[in-house]
Scaffold this active site. Structure first.
Site, PDB file in Angstrom:
ATOM      1  N   ASP A 282       0.039  -0.713  -0.082  1.00 35.56           N
ATOM      2  CA  ASP A 282      -0.105   0.601   0.289  1.00 35.56           C
ATOM      3  C   ASP A 282       0.731   1.607  -0.242  1.00 35.56           C
ATOM      4  O   ASP A 282       0.724   2.002   1.068  1.00 35.56           O
ATOM      5  CB  ASP A 282      -1.474   0.134   1.418  1.00 35.56           C
ATOM      6  CG  ASP A 282      -2.280   1.304   1.693  1.00 35.56           C
ATOM      7  OD1 ASP A 282      -2.169   1.384   0.556  1.00 35.56           O
ATOM      8  OD2 ASP A 282      -1.898   1.516   2.404  1.00 35.56           O
TER       9      ASP A 282
ATOM     10  N   GLU B 151       2.873  -8.160   7.492  1.00 38.41           N
ATOM     11  CA  GLU B 151       2.120  -8.779   6.761  1.00 38.41           C
ATOM     12  C   GLU B 151       1.366 -10.133   5.775  1.00 38.41           C
ATOM     13  O   GLU B 151       1.503 -10.282   4.951  1.00 38.41           O
ATOM     14  CB  GLU B 151       0.829  -7.630   6.603  1.00 38.41           C
ATOM     15  CG  GLU B 151       0.688  -6.730   7.289  1.00 38.41           C
ATOM     16  CD  GLU B 151      -0.617  -6.186   7.156  1.00 38.41           C
ATOM     17  OE1 GLU B 151      -1.150  -6.213   5.973  1.00 38.41           O
ATOM     18  OE2 GLU B 151      -1.386  -5.058   8.277  1.00 38.41           O
TER      19      GLU B 151
ATOM     20  N   TYR C 259      -7.728  -2.979  12.278  1.00 36.53           N
ATOM     21  CA  TYR C 259      -8.083  -2.177  12.044  1.00 36.53           C
ATOM     22  C   TYR C 259      -9.957  -2.391  12.175  1.00 36.53           C
ATOM     23  O   TYR C 259     -10.100  -1.912  11.234  1.00 36.53           O
ATOM     24  CB  TYR C 259      -7.956  -1.999  10.514  1.00 36.53           C
ATOM     25  CG  TYR C 259      -6.538  -0.649  10.558  1.00 36.53           C
ATOM     26  CD1 TYR C 259      -5.960   0.262  10.079  1.00 36.53           C
ATOM     27  CD2 TYR C 259      -5.095  -1.786  10.130  1.00 36.53           C
ATOM     28  CE1 TYR C 259      -4.933   0.887   9.864  1.00 36.53           C
ATOM     29  CE2 TYR C 259      -4.610  -1.602   9.556  1.00 36.53           C
ATOM     30  CZ  TYR C 259      -4.185  -0.007   9.167  1.00 36.53           C
ATOM     31  OH  TYR C 259      -2.741   0.402   9.467  1.00 36.53           O
TER      32      TYR C 259
ATOM     33  N   GLU D  98       0.073  -1.284  14.256  1.00 39.66           N
ATOM     34  CA  GLU D  98      -1.034  -0.363  13.088  1.00 39.66           C
ATOM     35  C   GLU D  98      -2.452  -0.057  13.551  1.00 39.66           C
ATOM     36  O   GLU D  98      -2.559  -1.344  14.166  1.00 39.66           O
ATOM     37  CB  GLU D  98      -0.738  -0.829  12.026  1.00 39.66           C
ATOM     38  CG  GLU D  98       0.552  -0.427  10.862  1.00 39.66           C
ATOM     39  CD  GLU D  98       0.593  -1.618   9.395  1.00 39.66           C
ATOM     40  OE1 GLU D  98      -0.646  -1.075   9.334  1.00 39.66           O
ATOM     41  OE2 GLU D  98       1.642  -1.924   9.360  1.00 39.66           O
TER      42      GLU D  98
HETATM   43  C1  GCB Z   1      -1.587  -2.427   6.466  1.00 47.68           C
HETATM   44  C2  GCB Z   1      -0.339  -2.140   6.004  1.00 47.68           C
HETATM   45  C3  GCB Z   1       0.002  -1.022   5.752  1.00 47.68           C
HETATM   46  C4  GCB Z   1      -1.365   0.066   5.002  1.00 47.68           C
HETATM   47  C5  GCB Z   1      -2.492  -0.125   6.239  1.00 47.68           C
HETATM   48  C6  GCB Z   1      -3.504   0.196   5.531  1.00 47.68           C
HETATM   49  O1  GCB Z   1      -2.331  -3.495   7.848  1.00 47.68           O
HETATM   50  O2  GCB Z   1       0.940  -2.785   6.620  1.00 47.68           O
HETATM   51  O3  GCB Z   1       1.171  -0.275   4.773  1.00 47.68           O
HETATM   52  O4  GCB Z   1      -1.163   1.358   4.373  1.00 47.68           O
HETATM   53  O5  GCB Z   1      -2.389  -0.812   6.529  1.00 47.68           O
HETATM   54  O6  GCB Z   1      -3.925   1.751   6.165  1.00 47.68           O
HETATM   55  O7  GCB Z   1      -4.438  -0.112   5.491  1.00 47.68           O
END
Ligand code: GCB
Length: 543
Positions: A150, A343, A396, A432
């Protein structure tokens, strides 16, 4: 090729072949000294992308044999920089194939005539190789680059290029490990010398004020520093030590942005980051040593998303990459842990074996530091977690699922932590969490993409983290420090907007929330290590 004996000429193409063969020997950062001179080659270079159908015209016509302008048109290209965003040419932004860089250099006469001088060309970063796929549904010969990560795959000579000299008998590498005995610091060193066996080595350890604090001789030994003052992370208290921060920018390199970012880190009271998802410029690592910012040093093991990626060829390459990362960064006091991947599809059996091997290899390279990879798998399915020292988790909640339901975060987060801890009893870092936010979008009650939603989401995470952080959760790293560019997709509005700063480094509301939190955590227990003490000088383990 060269015009006159003192003119050297460089093209990137053949050099890239060299890089592909793997870096041999040490990777000491070039420093000027009475026996080493440096010559920076940053500035404007000539540049051409090879737009020919097979992208190989440059090699077939041997563009590197003559000045680049003689074989076709060139454009000015700054180094360091990524070439993608420099011109108005759309084709260059998405270019896949060979590019050619050229720069004429006048060398001091002594460099070429003194047989005891060795001249080294050092390219801070040449990025990169690509996965190319042809599509039968598209015009003949049509191809695009598919990436499984990403961030926009910026390319080019993104870090400084320089020439430096060493004597022909020279120090190729130094490995330093440290420990503490009562109030003394012990510095074990190992020095590799190349070019001859006839040399005498004198070792001097300097403190932050350049005063000699210990002496030694020979290629290995131990130096003792009585009354040592240890390197200490910015604002970190000892019990419990806790990492709180975010991910910063690292692919390219320029001083103004770097200093700005570190000023923002200090303003926030942050004390750590992960080099997601590739090693950052050496200058960034030096700043971390200097400012007391702890680093989880991650290799470019990102996008390991498909079963076919876990094969022996990748494994072998991945191990080589870890060798390079460790060789380059091993002496930085700021590096607290190695991360071998972000990941990976760690629920696969093949990934379990693969990760086990890469982690074991990394531990054998550096037994002094813990090793991890960053997981987004389920605790019950993850096959790599048994091999890590610290469990790093990306999640998330209320972003990629349960959209808008902030009220679920605390329960989901508590369940996540408890499940992982029950199974593994290892320290955990929330590596994250975050929400996409367009600066200036407001809505109350909060809706997704607004500043209020980002703030509320972080607040809910913090309530959950506070339940565990004096127990086994040892760090929280929000995603992300600043907005960044990605490939185009229906889920990205001019890139990833999970930054608490915009791409121009202006704060969104969440930045103030984090600032309050980080300073509060820092002040929870007053420990003798003050902010001032954390500002160690680069390359010195002790102040
Ligand atoms: C993740 C990734 C990261 C992305 C992020 C996102 O899990 O490790 O590279 O930018 O999510 O914002 O989706």
């Amino acid at each position: 090729m060269a015009r006159g004996s003192a003119v050297a000429w460089a093209a990137l193409g053949p050099l890239l072949w060299g890089c592909a063969l793997g870096l041999q020997g040490g990777m000491l950062y070039p420093q000027e000294s009475p026996s080493r001179e440096c010559k920076e080659l940053d500035g404007l270079w000539s540049f051409r992308a090879d737009f020919s159908d097979n992208r190989r015209r440059g090699f077939e016509e041997q563009w590197y044999r003559r000045p680049l302008w003689e074989s076709g048109p060139t454009v000015d290209m700054p180094v360091p920089s990524s070439f993608n965003d420099i011109s108005q040419d759309w084709r260059l932004r998405h270019f896949v194939g060979w590019v050619w860089y050229e720069r004429e250099v006048i060398l001091p006469e002594r460099w070429t005539q003194d047989l005891r001088t060795r001249v080294v060309l050092r390219i801070g970063s040449a990025h990169s190789y690509a996965i190319v796929s042809s599509h039968p549904r598209y015009p003949k010969g049509y191809f695009v680059q598919n990436t499984y990560f990403d961030f926009f795959n910026y390319a080019g000579l993104q870090r400084s290029v320089l020439l430096y000299t060493t004597p022909t008998t020279y120090i190729d590498d130094i490995t330093v490990t440290t420990s503490v005995e009562q109030d003394s610091g012990l510095v074990n060193y190992q020095i590799s010398v190349k070019g001859s066996n006839l040399f005498k080595l004198e070792v001097r350890l300097l403190d932050a004020e350049n005063k000699v604090v210990a002496n030694g001789t020979g290629t290995q030994g131990q130096l003792k520093v009585p009354g040592v003052s240890l390197w200490w992370p910015y604002l970190m208290h000892e019990r419990p030590a806790y990492l709180y921060s975010l991910e910063i920018r690292g692919k390219g390199f320029d001083w103004p942005l770097l200093v700005k970012d570190f000023n923002l880190l200090r303003w926030l009271g942050a004390n750590a980051f992960r080099t997601s998802h590739y090693p950052y410029a050496e200058e960034v690592m030096q700043m971390c040593d200097r400012y007391g910012i702890v680093v989880i040093d991650e290799c470019p093991g990102v996008g390991l998303a498909l079963p076919q990626f876990f094969n022996n060829v990748s494994l072998h390459h991945h191990m080589q990459v870890m060798e390079e990362v460790v060789r380059r960064d091993k002496n930085h006091p700021a590096v607290v842990m190695w991360s071998v991947a972000n990941e990976p599809a760690s629920h696969l059996e093949s990934a379990g074996y693969y990760l086990k091997m890469v982690i074991a290899h990394t531990k054998s390279l550096d037994p002094s530091r813990p090793v991890t990879f960053v997981s987004n798998s389920n605790y019950a399915a993850d096959k790599g977690a048994p091999y890590v020292d610290v469990i790093c988790l990306n999640s998330y909640y209320s972003w990629y699922h349960d959209y808008g339901h902030l009220e679920l975060i605390q329960l989901q987060l508590a369940t996540q932590f408890e499940n992982w801890y029950k199974k593994y009893q290892k320290p955990i870092i929330q590596s994250e969490y975050g929400a996409e936010t367009i600066a200036g979008f407001h809505q109350d009650p909060p809706l997704m993409f607004t500043e209020e939603y980002q703030k509320s989401l972080l607040e809910q995470y913090h309530l959950g983290l506070d339940q565990k952080r004096r127990k086994y959760v040892v760090g929280e790293l929000i995603w992300n420090f600043a907005d960044f560019m990605t490939e185009q997709s229906p889920t990205r509005v001019l890139g990833n907007k999970k930054g608490i700063f915009t791409r121009q480094r202006q704060p969104k509301s969440a930045a103030f929330l984090l600032r309050e939190r980080y300073w509060k955590i820092a002040n929870e227990t007053r420990y003798p290590h003050s902010v001032a003490k954390s500002q160690c000088l680069e390359n010195s383990l002790f102040t």
